[in-house]
Design a protein around this motif. Structure first.
Motif, PDB file in Angstrom:
ATOM      1  N   PHE A 254     -15.534 -13.830 -54.404  1.00  0.00           N
ATOM      2  CA  PHE A 254     -15.053 -12.901 -53.298  1.00  0.00           C
ATOM      3  C   PHE A 254     -14.345 -11.668 -53.925  1.00  0.00           C
ATOM      4  CE2 PHE A 254     -13.343 -16.676 -50.375  1.00  0.00           C
ATOM      5  CZ  PHE A 254     -14.699 -17.201 -50.208  1.00  0.00           C
ATOM      6  N   GLU A 255     -14.220 -11.570 -55.237  1.00  0.00           N
ATOM      7  CA  GLU A 255     -13.402 -10.474 -55.905  1.00  0.00           C
ATOM      8  C   GLU A 255     -14.122  -9.018 -55.378  1.00  0.00           C
ATOM      9  OE1 GLU A 255     -12.228  -8.778 -60.322  1.00  0.00           O
ATOM     10  OE2 GLU A 255     -13.439 -10.648 -60.249  1.00  0.00           O
ATOM     11  N   ALA A 256     -15.509  -8.800 -55.476  1.00  0.00           N
ATOM     12  CA  ALA A 256     -16.063  -7.603 -55.259  1.00  0.00           C
ATOM     13  C   ALA A 256     -15.470  -7.126 -53.781  1.00  0.00           C
ATOM     14  CB  ALA A 256     -17.385  -7.541 -55.372  1.00  0.00           C
ATOM     15  N   LEU A 257     -15.311  -8.080 -52.883  1.00  0.00           N
ATOM     16  CA  LEU A 257     -15.212  -8.080 -51.401  1.00  0.00           C
ATOM     17  C   LEU A 257     -13.747  -7.804 -51.011  1.00  0.00           C
ATOM     18  CD1 LEU A 257     -17.996 -10.380 -50.152  1.00  0.00           C
ATOM     19  CD2 LEU A 257     -18.020  -8.179 -50.279  1.00  0.00           C
ATOM     20  N   LEU A 258     -12.850  -7.886 -51.971  1.00  0.00           N
ATOM     21  CA  LEU A 258     -11.506  -8.035 -51.222  1.00  0.00           C
ATOM     22  C   LEU A 258     -10.976  -6.652 -51.415  1.00  0.00           C
ATOM     23  CD1 LEU A 258      -9.871 -11.017 -53.714  1.00  0.00           C
ATOM     24  CD2 LEU A 258     -10.459 -10.902 -51.358  1.00  0.00           C
ATOM     25  N   GLY A 259     -10.450  -6.259 -50.236  1.00  0.00           N
ATOM     26  CA  GLY A 259      -9.894  -4.876 -50.143  1.00  0.00           C
ATOM     27  C   GLY A 259     -10.949  -4.156 -49.081  1.00  0.00           C
ATOM     28  N   GLY A 260     -12.031  -4.908 -48.691  1.00  0.00           N
ATOM     29  CA  GLY A 260     -12.920  -4.437 -47.911  1.00  0.00           C
ATOM     30  C   GLY A 260     -12.765  -4.731 -46.259  1.00  0.00           C
ATOM     31  N   CYS A 261     -11.700  -5.412 -45.843  1.00  0.00           N
ATOM     32  CA  CYS A 261     -11.555  -6.094 -44.461  1.00  0.00           C
ATOM     33  C   CYS A 261     -10.650  -4.998 -43.747  1.00  0.00           C
ATOM     34  CB  CYS A 261     -10.714  -7.451 -44.666  1.00  0.00           C
ATOM     35  SG  CYS A 261     -11.635  -8.767 -45.758  1.00  0.00           S
ATOM     36  N   ARG A 262     -10.708  -4.973 -42.597  1.00  0.00           N
ATOM     37  CA  ARG A 262     -10.007  -4.153 -41.573  1.00  0.00           C
ATOM     38  C   ARG A 262      -8.417  -4.134 -41.864  1.00  0.00           C
ATOM     39  NH1 ARG A 262     -11.516  -4.660 -35.395  1.00  0.00           N
ATOM     40  NH2 ARG A 262     -13.719  -4.274 -36.443  1.00  0.00           N
ATOM     41  N   PRO A 264      -5.115  -5.578 -44.125  1.00  0.00           N
ATOM     42  CA  PRO A 264      -4.671  -5.697 -45.232  1.00  0.00           C
ATOM     43  C   PRO A 264      -4.339  -7.273 -45.462  1.00  0.00           C
ATOM     44  CG  PRO A 264      -3.768  -3.759 -44.495  1.00  0.00           C
ATOM     45  CD  PRO A 264      -4.377  -4.458 -43.197  1.00  0.00           C
ATOM     46  N   THR A 265      -3.624  -7.697 -44.632  1.00  0.00           N
ATOM     47  CA  THR A 265      -3.385  -9.391 -44.653  1.00  0.00           C
ATOM     48  C   THR A 265      -4.509 -10.278 -44.218  1.00  0.00           C
ATOM     49  OG1 THR A 265      -2.462  -9.169 -42.544  1.00  0.00           O
ATOM     50  CG2 THR A 265      -0.858  -8.367 -44.540  1.00  0.00           C
ATOM     51  N   CYS A 266      -5.563  -9.875 -44.194  1.00  0.00           N
ATOM     52  CA  CYS A 266      -6.776 -10.569 -43.675  1.00  0.00           C
ATOM     53  C   CYS A 266      -6.751 -11.952 -44.477  1.00  0.00           C
ATOM     54  CB  CYS A 266      -8.086  -9.954 -43.873  1.00  0.00           C
ATOM     55  SG  CYS A 266      -9.353 -10.801 -43.041  1.00  0.00           S
ATOM     56  N   THR A 267      -6.889 -13.036 -43.616  1.00  0.00           N
ATOM     57  CA  THR A 267      -7.016 -14.455 -44.358  1.00  0.00           C
ATOM     58  C   THR A 267      -8.365 -14.943 -44.504  1.00  0.00           C
ATOM     59  OG1 THR A 267      -6.923 -15.767 -42.133  1.00  0.00           O
ATOM     60  CG2 THR A 267      -4.997 -15.205 -43.086  1.00  0.00           C
ATOM     61  N   HIS A 268      -9.237 -14.100 -44.026  1.00  0.00           N
ATOM     62  CA  HIS A 268     -10.811 -14.224 -44.367  1.00  0.00           C
ATOM     63  C   HIS A 268     -11.261 -15.599 -43.577  1.00  0.00           C
ATOM     64  CE1 HIS A 268      -9.917 -11.275 -47.240  1.00  0.00           C
ATOM     65  NE2 HIS A 268      -9.474 -12.223 -47.857  1.00  0.00           N
ATOM     66  N   VAL A 269     -10.537 -15.878 -42.464  1.00  0.00           N
ATOM     67  CA  VAL A 269     -10.788 -16.944 -41.570  1.00  0.00           C
ATOM     68  C   VAL A 269     -11.127 -16.561 -40.303  1.00  0.00           C
ATOM     69  CG1 VAL A 269      -9.821 -19.294 -40.649  1.00  0.00           C
ATOM     70  CG2 VAL A 269      -9.336 -18.725 -43.214  1.00  0.00           C
ATOM     71  N   HIS A 270     -10.374 -15.825 -39.593  1.00  0.00           N
ATOM     72  CA  HIS A 270     -10.836 -15.471 -38.165  1.00  0.00           C
ATOM     73  C   HIS A 270     -10.530 -14.085 -37.633  1.00  0.00           C
ATOM     74  CE1 HIS A 270      -6.443 -14.867 -37.583  1.00  0.00           C
ATOM     75  NE2 HIS A 270      -6.301 -15.964 -38.414  1.00  0.00           N
ATOM     76  N   ALA A 275     -14.653  -8.892 -44.596  1.00  0.00           N
ATOM     77  CA  ALA A 275     -15.780  -8.345 -45.361  1.00  0.00           C
ATOM     78  C   ALA A 275     -16.424  -9.811 -45.811  1.00  0.00           C
ATOM     79  CB  ALA A 275     -15.408  -7.668 -46.364  1.00  0.00           C
ATOM     80  N   ILE A 276     -15.359 -10.744 -46.190  1.00  0.00           N
ATOM     81  CA  ILE A 276     -16.018 -11.859 -46.720  1.00  0.00           C
ATOM     82  C   ILE A 276     -16.662 -12.956 -45.599  1.00  0.00           C
ATOM     83  CG2 ILE A 276     -15.040 -14.068 -47.591  1.00  0.00           C
ATOM     84  CD1 ILE A 276     -12.876 -12.503 -49.226  1.00  0.00           C
ATOM     85  N   GLN A 277     -16.061 -12.803 -44.481  1.00  0.00           N
ATOM     86  CA  GLN A 277     -16.681 -13.510 -43.128  1.00  0.00           C
ATOM     87  C   GLN A 277     -18.110 -12.949 -43.125  1.00  0.00           C
ATOM     88  OE1 GLN A 277     -14.278 -14.923 -39.769  1.00  0.00           O
ATOM     89  NE2 GLN A 277     -12.824 -13.333 -40.652  1.00  0.00           N
TER      90      GLN A 277
END
Length: 303
Positions: A254-262, A264-270, A275-277
């Motif tokens: 996941f490391e390279a993708l962290l910080g790429g979400c819309r 900042p507190t994304c749980t990467h679940v819903h 970026a991870i989903q």
């Protein structure tokens, strides 16, 4: 006073390695009163002992346990929530799974890896019984872990395949071998250090699960230097007090993708724009590994 390392426990007696040789010791005082869970003193602990006199027999009592540098623990089986400490003061844990017979439970492996990461203990994955599945098939099954950056060793203990790799990994440091029942942990140690004579058993054909041959953890001094803890096989593995806010950092892919979400507190679940989903949906992350993460985050993975 003597200081030593706890090698094993038999009943209420601890075998402790000291500079003056092996000594048997028991718990006394506050340590004995506080040892209801059996975790007050475990293999790998550094302890101080004092001599007692009981008639004409000299006995030793453990008076103090040194602070632990690392603790390998899981959630204890049963309904009452508490930790079960497996071993202490480890440099690394070799997580042993079989390529076949029994079939590898990869979601359990993911929990092992998270437990090791949370404990700051280096994990090494050992895939044993590659002679049963075929090495090519074993490498395909565990390819996501190689891609994620884990050290993965492929072995067939009964044929001597990969034994030197395991020996090289454990010599000179303090390790534990952990994993499900029947994957060949004791067979591996017997191959690494001939003459050890650890008891092994065959897989039950009725349920395709291993029989427990190691019933209590023991810390084994290695002829090549260091120690290795042989631990009982596990039928289940529950996480204990894992900080879910840290869980994303325990999946190295996941490391390279962290910080790429819309968010900042994304749980990467819903959340949308994750970026991870998105990477998991596009096949850029292994679907099984992502599902393990999702289940841990939501609390579904509590077996």
């Amino acid at each position: 006073m003597l200081t030593g390392t706890v090698l094993r426990k038999q009943g209420g007696v601890y075998e402790v390695e000291t500079a003056e040789g092996l000594r048997d010791a028991v718990l006394r005082g506050k340590l004995k009163r506080d040892d209801r869970s059996g975790d007050m003193v475990v293999v790998g602990d550094r302890v101080d002992m004092d001599r007692e006199q009981a008639g004409t027999d000299a006995a030793w009592a453990i008076m103090r346990v040194h602070d632990r540098s690392t603790v390998l623990a899981r959630r204890a089986p049963g309904k009452a929530p508490r930790a079960k400490v497996i071993a202490a003061n480890l440099d690394q844990v070799l997580i042993v799974f079989a390529a076949a017979n029994p079939a590898p439970h990869l979601r359990m492996l993911d929990r092992f890896l998270v437990i090791a990461a949370d404990a700051d203990i280096r994990p090494v994955i050992v895939v044993n019984k590659t002679d049963v599945s075929g090495e090519d098939e074993a490498r395909r099954t565990f390819a996501p872990y190689v891609a994620a950056g884990y050290d993965v060793l492929f072995t067939a203990a009964k044929r001597g395949v990969g034994v030197e790799d395991v020996r090289g990994a454990i010599c000179g440091c303090t390790s534990a071998l952990a994993g499900p029942s029947g994957v060949g942990k004791s067979s591996l140690l017997n191959a690494v250090q001939p003459g050890l004579g650890l008891r092994v058993a065959e897989i039950s054909e009725a349920v395709n699960k291993g029989r427990h041959t190691t019933v209590t953890a023991q810390l084994i001094p290695l002829e090549c230097g260091g120690y290795v803890a042989d631990t009982p096989g596990l039928r289940e593995l529950g996480l204990w007090e894992i900080d879910r806010d840290q869980l994303q950092f325990y999946f190295p892919e996941f490391e390279a993708l962290l910080g790429g979400c819309r968010y900042p507190t994304c749980t990467h679940v819903h959340e949308p724009g994750c970026a991870i989903q998105d990477a998991a949906a596009a096949g850029k992350l292994d679907a099984g590994r992502y599902e393990s993460y999702r289940r841990m985050m939501t609390g579904e993975d509590e077996e």
